[in-house]
Each structure stands twice: as C-alpha cells, then as structure tokens.
Write a protein that holds these residues in place. Sequence first.
Motif, PDB file in Angstrom:
ATOM      1  N   SER A 142       0.807  -1.226   0.000  1.00 26.59           N
ATOM      2  CA  SER A 142       0.000   0.000   0.000  1.00 26.59           C
ATOM      3  C   SER A 142       0.835   1.268   0.000  1.00 26.59           C
ATOM      4  N   GLU A 144       1.121   1.415  -4.005  1.00 29.58           N
ATOM      5  CA  GLU A 144      -0.107   1.348  -4.802  1.00 29.58           C
ATOM      6  C   GLU A 144      -1.303   1.771  -3.961  1.00 29.58           C
ATOM      7  N   THR A 179      -4.392   2.119  -5.301  1.00 34.20           N
ATOM      8  CA  THR A 179      -5.552   1.384  -5.818  1.00 34.20           C
ATOM      9  C   THR A 179      -5.076   0.230  -6.689  1.00 34.20           C
ATOM     10  N   VAL A 180      -5.962  -0.761  -6.856  1.00 28.30           N
ATOM     11  CA  VAL A 180      -5.711  -1.887  -7.760  1.00 28.30           C
ATOM     12  C   VAL A 180      -6.960  -2.129  -8.596  1.00 28.30           C
ATOM     13  N   SER A 221     -10.284  -0.756  -6.543  1.00 32.76           N
ATOM     14  CA  SER A 221     -10.240  -1.059  -5.113  1.00 32.76           C
ATOM     15  C   SER A 221      -9.111  -0.304  -4.424  1.00 32.76           C
ATOM     16  N   VAL A 236      -6.329   0.243  -1.587  1.00 33.66           N
ATOM     17  CA  VAL A 236      -5.412  -0.714  -0.964  1.00 33.66           C
ATOM     18  C   VAL A 236      -5.024  -0.220   0.425  1.00 33.66           C
ATOM     19  N   TYR A 285      -0.622  -8.095  -2.708  1.00 35.56           N
ATOM     20  CA  TYR A 285      -2.083  -7.932  -2.764  1.00 35.56           C
ATOM     21  C   TYR A 285      -2.653  -9.187  -3.421  1.00 35.56           C
ATOM     22  N   GLY A 333      -2.014  -0.517 -11.169  1.00 37.41           N
ATOM     23  CA  GLY A 333      -1.881   0.115  -9.867  1.00 37.41           C
ATOM     24  C   GLY A 333      -1.918   1.624  -9.978  1.00 37.41           C
TER      25      GLY A 333
END
Length: 287
Positions: free
Chosen positions: A64, A67, A69-70, A89, A91, A98, A116
């Motif tokens: 995190s 990144e 978001t994923v 999503s 993170v 992840y 990402g």
Amino acid sequence: MNVRLVHNFCMVVLLILISSCIREDLSDCPPSQYEVKVSVKDKNYANSNSFPQLSPVDENAPFSSFEGTVYYILSDAATGNKVKESSLSAVGGADQTYTISFNDVPDGDYTLTVWGNMTAEYPAGVLHQDGKEHTDIYMATRMLKLGRDYKTVEVPLERMKGKFLLLCNNFPSTVNRVEQTVSHVYQSVDANKNYSGSTEVDKSMTFQPVLQTFLAPTSQEGVSKLKLSFYSDAATTPFLDLPEMDLFVKRNEISAFSVDYKSGDGVLEISSFINGEWTVLHRLGIE
C-alpha cells in the motif's frame, strides 16, 4: 434395518456423489478458487542513487506504500474476451503483496492485466490526459493456466512512467511559483506495454528547492521539450523565463535539471543530468 445394509447404502450414495464431480461434465461441482499474489517490482527508480536530494524508499515497505488502488481484467487468452473485471479497489494493510482470488472461472488459459494507482477519472492505460500529470501508474500482464494443477503465482507490477526532477538553487525569496510545460511525452500504454499517443503536461507548482513530476516516457518524436517560467508573488509577468530545452524521459528512471541563480556572479547556470553526470547546458547573464 440391518447396520451393514445401511452402511452399504451410504457408500453407494457417496460413490455417486464423487463420480458426479469427476465425470466430464463439471457443472455440478463446486468451482475451484485460484489466487494471484500481486507485488511491486519497481520501488526505487533505477538511477535513484544518483540523486542525494531524494530519500530512497524502503524496499520492504507494504504494498500500500506504492499502490493506492488496484484494478484488474481477466480475459480469455484465445479470444481476448473479458471474463472478469474488478472494481477500482483502494489498498490498505501492511502486507507486501495484494491477493486477487477467482472462484467462479472455468478451467482454461487466461490473460490477467493488473493496474496500480489508477483513478476513477481516467480509464486503464491513460498516463496523461487533459494536460495533467496524473499518478505514478503501474501495470503487469501475466498468462494464467487455470486448472487442477494450478499453483499460486506472483505478478510483479512495473512502473509505467519516469520522474522529472527540478532542482532550484539560490533563487530570491520573492520567487514563489513555477510554471512547467513538458511536450512530446506518451499519452497511453496498453496491456502489452506498447506506448502510444503524444501529449504535453502542464504543471503549476509552489516554488521549492526540489520539485518532482511523474512523466510518461518521451514519445516517438524522440525528444521532449521543457519550458520553465518562474514567478514572484502575484505577478503575471515571469521573474525568469527560460528558453525551451530538450528533455529525455525514460520509464522508471529519473531525468533531472538544475537551475542555479548565481546573482553574485551575475550568471544563471542551467545543467542537465546526462549519461550519469551533470552537464552545463546554458550560462546566461542576469542583472
């Protein structure tokens, strides 16, 4: 009822249930669950050790930290048709990877593409749009063969942009804003790491000795163009307007310029970090 008879009856029922899940038609069997561990490959930039002005990041920091978001797409490898698509999503947590899980996908060959640091404003693959810097985009693509012999695989994300570092030295305290334009950088990248499009990125920054910008690599024109203007207070006319300069941006590398305002010497010195060393590009007279 005879105990042996009951036992035999239960064994027959059990065999029927087992056989229903090993016959050619698997529609009555519970779906298999597959997992992918997404990691981060590019943490520090490839040449970050050349810039003591920047603190190195901890290579063991959580996923995190790199990144925010994923987002992923799972496609049929043969047809390219989309099979699954995630939401964007956020993170969190302290894990270094992840986990993506699939529990309702038939056995077969698939292509998994993971992004990402996407945002909701722009679709996957957009590096710059509307003249904006956007984020430090990461991406990875991996072929998956889902089936009984599948074992969890690791998918390492790679950084899709470079970083432009601007170092400002000895400027008067009245200078408080920098206007920066970089042209001829790629606009997008696809799941196969093919870059396309060409755009420019405009950025207005509060003046600091160290300024950083996420930039896509230099586009097919072969050279990006850098324009810098420095402003004092609320002035609309630049305190200092520099000539347009060539800039080369590479994926996962830092490109750097230094602007040194040597008022005591009456000289403005502009240097670029080229081939691992600082090279003076311009020495301009100042009053």
